[in-house]
Design an enzyme around this catalytic site. Structure first.
Site, PDB file in Angstrom:
ATOM      1  N   THR A  20      48.833   0.908  24.049  1.00 25.33           N
ATOM      2  CA  THR A  20      47.933   2.286  23.764  1.00 25.33           C
ATOM      3  C   THR A  20      48.803   3.780  23.621  1.00 25.33           C
ATOM      4  O   THR A  20      48.715   4.397  22.954  1.00 25.33           O
ATOM      5  CB  THR A  20      47.516   2.294  25.490  1.00 25.33           C
ATOM      6  OG1 THR A  20      46.211   1.430  25.617  1.00 25.33           O
ATOM      7  CG2 THR A  20      47.039   4.092  25.429  1.00 25.33           C
TER       8      THR A  20
ATOM      9  N   TYR B 100      39.697   4.228  22.157  1.00 24.87           N
ATOM     10  CA  TYR B 100      40.607   3.581  20.352  1.00 24.87           C
ATOM     11  C   TYR B 100      41.473   2.618  20.729  1.00 24.87           C
ATOM     12  O   TYR B 100      40.541   1.780  21.461  1.00 24.87           O
ATOM     13  CB  TYR B 100      42.138   5.020  21.413  1.00 24.87           C
ATOM     14  CG  TYR B 100      42.400   4.270  22.695  1.00 24.87           C
ATOM     15  CD1 TYR B 100      43.495   3.252  22.467  1.00 24.87           C
ATOM     16  CD2 TYR B 100      42.110   4.712  23.806  1.00 24.87           C
ATOM     17  CE1 TYR B 100      44.055   2.867  23.715  1.00 24.87           C
ATOM     18  CE2 TYR B 100      42.450   4.140  25.738  1.00 24.87           C
ATOM     19  CZ  TYR B 100      43.667   2.387  24.431  1.00 24.87           C
ATOM     20  OH  TYR B 100      43.303   2.383  25.721  1.00 24.87           O
TER      21      TYR B 100
ATOM     22  N   THR C  18      49.825  -1.529  28.447  1.00 27.14           N
ATOM     23  CA  THR C  18      50.541  -1.631  29.908  1.00 27.14           C
ATOM     24  C   THR C  18      49.193  -3.092  30.013  1.00 27.14           C
ATOM     25  O   THR C  18      49.703  -3.648  31.518  1.00 27.14           O
ATOM     26  CB  THR C  18      50.002  -0.229  30.386  1.00 27.14           C
ATOM     27  OG1 THR C  18      48.208  -0.652  30.396  1.00 27.14           O
ATOM     28  CG2 THR C  18      49.803   0.968  29.881  1.00 27.14           C
ATOM     29  N   ASP C  19      48.214  -3.376  29.527  1.00 23.31           N
ATOM     30  CA  ASP C  19      47.419  -4.610  30.584  1.00 23.31           C
ATOM     31  C   ASP C  19      48.876  -6.366  31.466  1.00 23.31           C
ATOM     32  O   ASP C  19      48.183  -6.503  32.069  1.00 23.31           O
ATOM     33  CB  ASP C  19      46.693  -5.148  29.301  1.00 23.31           C
ATOM     34  CG  ASP C  19      45.704  -3.947  29.201  1.00 23.31           C
ATOM     35  OD1 ASP C  19      45.799  -3.382  30.819  1.00 23.31           O
ATOM     36  OD2 ASP C  19      44.870  -4.232  29.103  1.00 23.31           O
TER      37      ASP C  19
ATOM     38  N   LYS D 161      50.430  -3.791  37.573  1.00 23.65           N
ATOM     39  CA  LYS D 161      49.880  -2.636  37.240  1.00 23.65           C
ATOM     40  C   LYS D 161      48.080  -3.039  38.022  1.00 23.65           C
ATOM     41  O   LYS D 161      48.047  -3.695  38.617  1.00 23.65           O
ATOM     42  CB  LYS D 161      48.822  -3.683  35.811  1.00 23.65           C
ATOM     43  CG  LYS D 161      47.749  -1.632  35.424  1.00 23.65           C
ATOM     44  CD  LYS D 161      47.357  -2.596  33.801  1.00 23.65           C
ATOM     45  CE  LYS D 161      46.991  -0.510  33.554  1.00 23.65           C
ATOM     46  NZ  LYS D 161      46.181  -1.170  32.613  1.00 23.65           N
TER      47      LYS D 161
ATOM     48  N   GLU E  46      51.864 -26.591  57.843  1.00 23.57           N
ATOM     49  CA  GLU E  46      52.505 -27.439  56.559  1.00 23.57           C
ATOM     50  C   GLU E  46      51.000 -27.095  55.750  1.00 23.57           C
ATOM     51  O   GLU E  46      49.863 -26.997  56.177  1.00 23.57           O
ATOM     52  CB  GLU E  46      51.969 -29.383  56.826  1.00 23.57           C
ATOM     53  CG  GLU E  46      53.220 -30.076  57.572  1.00 23.57           C
ATOM     54  CD  GLU E  46      54.774 -30.002  57.163  1.00 23.57           C
ATOM     55  OE1 GLU E  46      54.137 -30.412  55.982  1.00 23.57           O
ATOM     56  OE2 GLU E  46      55.568 -29.307  57.207  1.00 23.57           O
TER      57      GLU E  46
HETATM   58  C1  SIN Z   1      47.267  -0.108  27.586  1.00 24.47           C
HETATM   59  O1  SIN Z   1      48.082  -0.081  26.644  1.00 24.47           O
HETATM   60  O2  SIN Z   1      47.421   0.553  28.440  1.00 24.47           O
HETATM   61  C2  SIN Z   1      46.014  -0.925  26.936  1.00 24.47           C
HETATM   62  C3  SIN Z   1      46.401  -1.921  26.188  1.00 24.47           C
HETATM   63  C4  SIN Z   1      47.688  -2.804  25.900  1.00 24.47           C
HETATM   64  O3  SIN Z   1      47.733  -2.943  26.950  1.00 24.47           O
HETATM   65  O4  SIN Z   1      47.872  -2.357  24.414  1.00 24.47           O
END
Ligand code: SIN
Length: 320
Positions: A20, A34, A98-99, A169, A295
């Protein structure tokens, strides 16, 4: 003579992978509609204020990180190892979605051993947003990578710096999307100044990072299954029924609470273990390790989240 010895600013290398932070939306007011991975890493850097530190940029991949694959991880780790080995390079910044950022961070952390920083940086809003968060995060990454003594694989987001081992995340939407659970952040970046609150997550350098990465030709298949109300062993049995070439060599189970598993699912996992599939137990809880409690037939991956335990098990099976 190295640039360092001449007192010239050392280089920072920026490796682009998409996400992103490099995303573009048809409408600047739309933070969600987007497409990720549109702008090149050079375009992202063009918006930074001029800096005394020379930059070198490379586009390693251009993907939405949900589609992350071993091939990109390997290419990225090789480029990191290459650049970290250069005397005149102070550190490496990786722009990333971020993913799956926490998975890439953990993969790099396991394979790279340098007393230099590798900083993963991302954004929750696309680059074309009215108020994008990427440029500030990138400025913070620059401040971090140039901080004397900073080392290890680090993640910077919304002014907080996390270590690769702990980062996760935690939020689907907020700009401050990452956390480090009980461990807390390693540092904060405030107006360009880095305030360190615990030790940098450095691995002792052994000069073998490049060789370690190059040796891995593929990662063995390891799947993740979840324990939940009404869970049964059908998914695991379906995995066991696969042809040998695609059958998983490992399974990570995300258990409930302190790594407990529905008895029907546990029976199937024990069957997998008996058929030489490595089975590791984690928790689906966001915080806390799986603690020893008497155990248990399945070994616990302690503090590793399910996705990080999967990487750890794949690397172990690959002999890395
Ligand atoms: C993001 O970056 O927040 C979502 C898309 C990705 O992980 O490439």
């Amino acid at each position: 003579m190295s640039l360092k010895k001449e007192g010239v600013a050392r280089r920072v290398v920026v490796l682009g992978t998409g996400g992103t932070i490099a995303g573009s939306a048809p409408n600047a007011r739309d933070n969600l509609g987007y497409r990720a991975a549109c702008l090149t890493v050079e375009e992202l850097l063009a918006h930074l204020p001029p800096d005394a530190c020379p930059l070198h940029a490379e586009q390693v991949a251009q993907i939405d990180s949900k589609d992350m694959e071993f091939g990109v991880w390997k290419a990225l780790a090789l480029r990191c190892a290459h650049w970290l080995a250069q005397d005149d390079v102070q550190g490496v910044i990786v722009t990333h979605g971020t993913d799956t950022l926490e998975e890439t961070a953990y993969f790099l952390h396991r394979l790279l051993a340098w007393r230099k920083p590798v900083v993963l940086v991302s954004a929750m809003r696309p680059a074309t947003a009215l108020a994008p968060d990427g440029p500030q995060n990138l400025r913070d990454a620059m401040a971090l990578v140039r901080t004397p003594g900073a080392c290890g694989v680090l993640v910077v987001c919304a002014g907080r710096v996390h270590g690769a081992q702990d980062v996760r995340k935690e939020h689907t939407y907020r700009l401050d999307a990452f956390g480090s659970g009980d461990a807390g952040p390693v540092a904060y970046v405030e107006e360009g100044a880095v305030r360190q609150v615990r030790g940098w997550p450095c691995a002792a350098p052994d000069g073998r990072s490049l060789e370690r990465v190059a040796r891995i030709t593929e990662l063995p298949r390891v799947d993740i299954v979840l324990s939940h109300a009404g869970a049964d062993g059908r998914i695991v049995r379906a995995l066991l029924a696969q042809a040998p070439s695609v059958r998983p060599q490992g399974v990570v189970v995300a258990g409930t609470g302190n790594g407990s598993i529905h008895s029907a699912l546990l029976a199937a996992l024990e069957q997998a273990q008996a058929e030489n599939v490595r089975v590791w137990r984690t928790t689906r809880c966001a915080y806390g390790p799986v603690l020893p409690a008497g155990e248990h037939p399945l070994p616990a991956a302690r503090e590793l989240s399910p996705v990080k335990a999967r990487i750890e098990l794949m690397l172990e099976l690959a002999g890395a």
